[in-house]
Design an enzyme around this catalytic site. Sequence first.
Site, PDB file in Angstrom:
ATOM      1  N   ARG A 102       0.877  -1.176   0.000  1.00 54.13           N
ATOM      2  CA  ARG A 102       0.000   0.000   0.000  1.00 54.13           C
ATOM      3  C   ARG A 102       0.905   1.214   0.000  1.00 54.13           C
ATOM      4  O   ARG A 102       1.655   1.441   0.962  1.00 54.13           O
ATOM      5  CB  ARG A 102      -0.917  -0.018   1.224  1.00 54.13           C
ATOM      6  CG  ARG A 102      -1.590   1.309   1.463  1.00 54.13           C
ATOM      7  CD  ARG A 102      -2.739   1.243   2.430  1.00 54.13           C
ATOM      8  NE  ARG A 102      -3.872   0.573   1.830  1.00 54.13           N
ATOM      9  CZ  ARG A 102      -5.099   0.553   2.351  1.00 54.13           C
ATOM     10  NH1 ARG A 102      -5.333   1.145   3.508  1.00 54.13           N
ATOM     11  NH2 ARG A 102      -6.084  -0.067   1.736  1.00 54.13           N
ATOM     12  N   HIS A 129      -7.215   1.004  -6.637  1.00 50.05           N
ATOM     13  CA  HIS A 129      -7.377   0.076  -5.508  1.00 50.05           C
ATOM     14  C   HIS A 129      -7.980  -1.220  -6.066  1.00 50.05           C
ATOM     15  O   HIS A 129      -9.153  -1.523  -5.854  1.00 50.05           O
ATOM     16  CB  HIS A 129      -8.275   0.723  -4.445  1.00 50.05           C
ATOM     17  CG  HIS A 129      -8.228   0.072  -3.096  1.00 50.05           C
ATOM     18  ND1 HIS A 129      -7.413  -1.008  -2.793  1.00 50.05           N
ATOM     19  CD2 HIS A 129      -8.914   0.346  -1.948  1.00 50.05           C
ATOM     20  CE1 HIS A 129      -7.606  -1.355  -1.526  1.00 50.05           C
ATOM     21  NE2 HIS A 129      -8.505  -0.548  -0.997  1.00 50.05           N
ATOM     22  N   GLN A 132      -9.856  -3.896  -3.942  1.00 49.26           N
ATOM     23  CA  GLN A 132     -11.183  -3.402  -3.584  1.00 49.26           C
ATOM     24  C   GLN A 132     -12.139  -3.595  -4.761  1.00 49.26           C
ATOM     25  O   GLN A 132     -13.265  -4.072  -4.587  1.00 49.26           O
ATOM     26  CB  GLN A 132     -11.075  -1.907  -3.226  1.00 49.26           C
ATOM     27  CG  GLN A 132     -12.375  -1.302  -2.769  1.00 49.26           C
ATOM     28  CD  GLN A 132     -12.827  -1.850  -1.417  1.00 49.26           C
ATOM     29  OE1 GLN A 132     -12.084  -1.800  -0.467  1.00 49.26           O
ATOM     30  NE2 GLN A 132     -14.039  -2.388  -1.357  1.00 49.26           N
ATOM     31  N   ASP A 224     -17.311   7.081  -1.463  1.00 53.31           N
ATOM     32  CA  ASP A 224     -16.070   6.915  -0.691  1.00 53.31           C
ATOM     33  C   ASP A 224     -15.784   8.264  -0.029  1.00 53.31           C
ATOM     34  O   ASP A 224     -16.418   9.284  -0.338  1.00 53.31           O
ATOM     35  CB  ASP A 224     -14.931   6.480  -1.641  1.00 53.31           C
ATOM     36  CG  ASP A 224     -13.619   6.200  -0.915  1.00 53.31           C
ATOM     37  OD1 ASP A 224     -13.626   6.034   0.331  1.00 53.31           O
ATOM     38  OD2 ASP A 224     -12.560   6.167  -1.584  1.00 53.31           O
ATOM     39  N   CYS A 264     -16.302   1.540   0.216  1.00 51.56           N
ATOM     40  CA  CYS A 264     -15.140   0.679   0.478  1.00 51.56           C
ATOM     41  C   CYS A 264     -14.771   0.652   1.958  1.00 51.56           C
ATOM     42  O   CYS A 264     -14.105  -0.272   2.408  1.00 51.56           O
ATOM     43  CB  CYS A 264     -13.955   1.135  -0.359  1.00 51.56           C
ATOM     44  SG  CYS A 264     -13.475   2.831  -0.012  1.00 51.56           S
ATOM     45  N   ARG A 292     -13.572  -8.799   0.667  1.00 46.93           N
ATOM     46  CA  ARG A 292     -12.140  -8.580   0.431  1.00 46.93           C
ATOM     47  C   ARG A 292     -11.369  -9.885   0.655  1.00 46.93           C
ATOM     48  O   ARG A 292     -10.460 -10.239  -0.095  1.00 46.93           O
ATOM     49  CB  ARG A 292     -11.593  -7.497   1.376  1.00 46.93           C
ATOM     50  CG  ARG A 292     -12.125  -6.084   1.126  1.00 46.93           C
ATOM     51  CD  ARG A 292     -11.580  -5.495  -0.162  1.00 46.93           C
ATOM     52  NE  ARG A 292     -10.133  -5.418  -0.164  1.00 46.93           N
ATOM     53  CZ  ARG A 292      -9.426  -4.422   0.382  1.00 46.93           C
ATOM     54  NH1 ARG A 292     -10.033  -3.410   0.954  1.00 46.93           N
ATOM     55  NH2 ARG A 292      -8.102  -4.417   0.316  1.00 46.93           N
TER      56      ARG A 292
HETATM   57  N1   CP Z   1     -11.210  -0.417   2.032  1.00 49.48           N
HETATM   58  C1   CP Z   1      -9.950  -0.492   2.504  1.00 49.48           C
HETATM   59  O1   CP Z   1      -8.986  -0.691   1.765  1.00 49.48           O
HETATM   60  O2   CP Z   1      -9.855  -0.354   3.852  1.00 49.48           O
HETATM   61  P1   CP Z   1      -8.497  -0.177   4.696  1.00 49.48           P
HETATM   62  O3   CP Z   1      -7.945   1.171   4.331  1.00 49.48           O
HETATM   63  O4   CP Z   1      -8.924  -0.264   6.119  1.00 49.48           O
HETATM   64  O5   CP Z   1      -7.557  -1.270   4.300  1.00 49.48           O
HETATM   65  N1  NVA Z   2      -9.949   6.637  -1.247  1.00 47.07           N
HETATM   66  C1  NVA Z   2      -9.580   6.172   0.058  1.00 47.07           C
HETATM   67  C2  NVA Z   2      -9.764   4.687   0.155  1.00 47.07           C
HETATM   68  C3  NVA Z   2      -9.419   4.087   1.483  1.00 47.07           C
HETATM   69  C4  NVA Z   2      -9.584   2.600   1.501  1.00 47.07           C
HETATM   70  C5  NVA Z   2      -8.140   6.548   0.350  1.00 47.07           C
HETATM   71  O1  NVA Z   2      -7.290   6.419  -0.544  1.00 47.07           O
HETATM   72  O2  NVA Z   2      -7.849   7.003   1.450  1.00 47.07           O
END
Ligand code: CP
Ligand code: NVA
Length: 307
Positions: A102, A129, A132, A224, A264, A292
């Site tokens: 990430r 993502h 997701q 989101d 998400c 997930r």
């Molecule tokens: N939706 C998602 O990726 O959640 P987290 O940021 O908690 O991993």
């Molecule tokens: N768009 C959000 C998604 C988190 C899972 C972010 O990038 O923070």
Amino acid sequence: MNHFLAISDLSSGEVQDLLDLAIKLKEEYFKKGNPPLFKGKVLGMIFQKPSLRTRVSFDMAMRHCGGDALYLSPNEIGLGKRESIADISRVLSGYVQALMARVFDHEHVLELAKWSSIPVVNGLSDYNHPCQGMADALTIQEKFGKAKGLNVTFVGDGNNVAVSLMHVSAKLGWNFTIGNPEGYDINPKAVEIAQNIAKETGSKLNFVRDPHEAVKGAHVIYTDTWTSMGQEEETAKREKVFPPYQVNAGLVSEADKDVIVMHCLPAHRNHELTDDVADGPHSVIFPQAHNRLHAQKAILARLFGVA
Ligand code: CP
Ligand code: NVA
């Protein structure tokens, strides 16, 4: 499949194949538990940002199938700061059997994949993502089946989650609409990619400003956060721009009567999504989060070549 970095890297057939495998692994898990498909394998998990779902679902996906996962926190390895990404990638390739990362900058997950001799999974970047997106598609197919021509609408910021939802929708022949304010458009390169996919699958892509127009006829309304991780200094500005894009009971009532509402998570309740909708009859946010686990088992199984 060597890496899993973007849904647009897969063919429509490969996307559906992953979803079918996810359903099989999910059924198996609830009936008798998964066999030890990942025995002897460890997933290294690099996190530059916080996470609940991604961290726990990948860890549990590995454990359910007899493998293990190793969490590497932002401060520990200093991706690109303490050590170059190319060096980190080559070192970890000798210790673990796959990497999940990430990152802030999408280029960094591409760089990890470039130097790695093991599979790399994108666990969210500033661009997309994809894990997701696969769990989202699984959730949508569980509700509506494999029919093409569903209307999937994203309301809010044209962000990383919107990109993966647009790409998976285009791959599966669903129509994708985004309703977002000016200045918060979805990445134009991602749009171009989606338009090319849509030419093959017959999806229609619509880009509108008015959230009410966006949800008309929608089978899925997705939202989101208005401020993604890494954009925190823009929070005050965004909180002024996005309220007309809130997914509330009024907006949901303008969609198809069987619409499902998705997010998400993490949700900022009563900002982008009101409590009554998040906890109401149209919401699928928790089954979506749980998917997930199953979608990622399928991704890992294909990358390890064990299913
Ligand atoms: N939706 C998602 O990726 O959640 P987290 O940021 O908690 O991993
Ligand atoms: N768009 C959000 C998604 C988190 C899972 C972010 O990038 O923070």
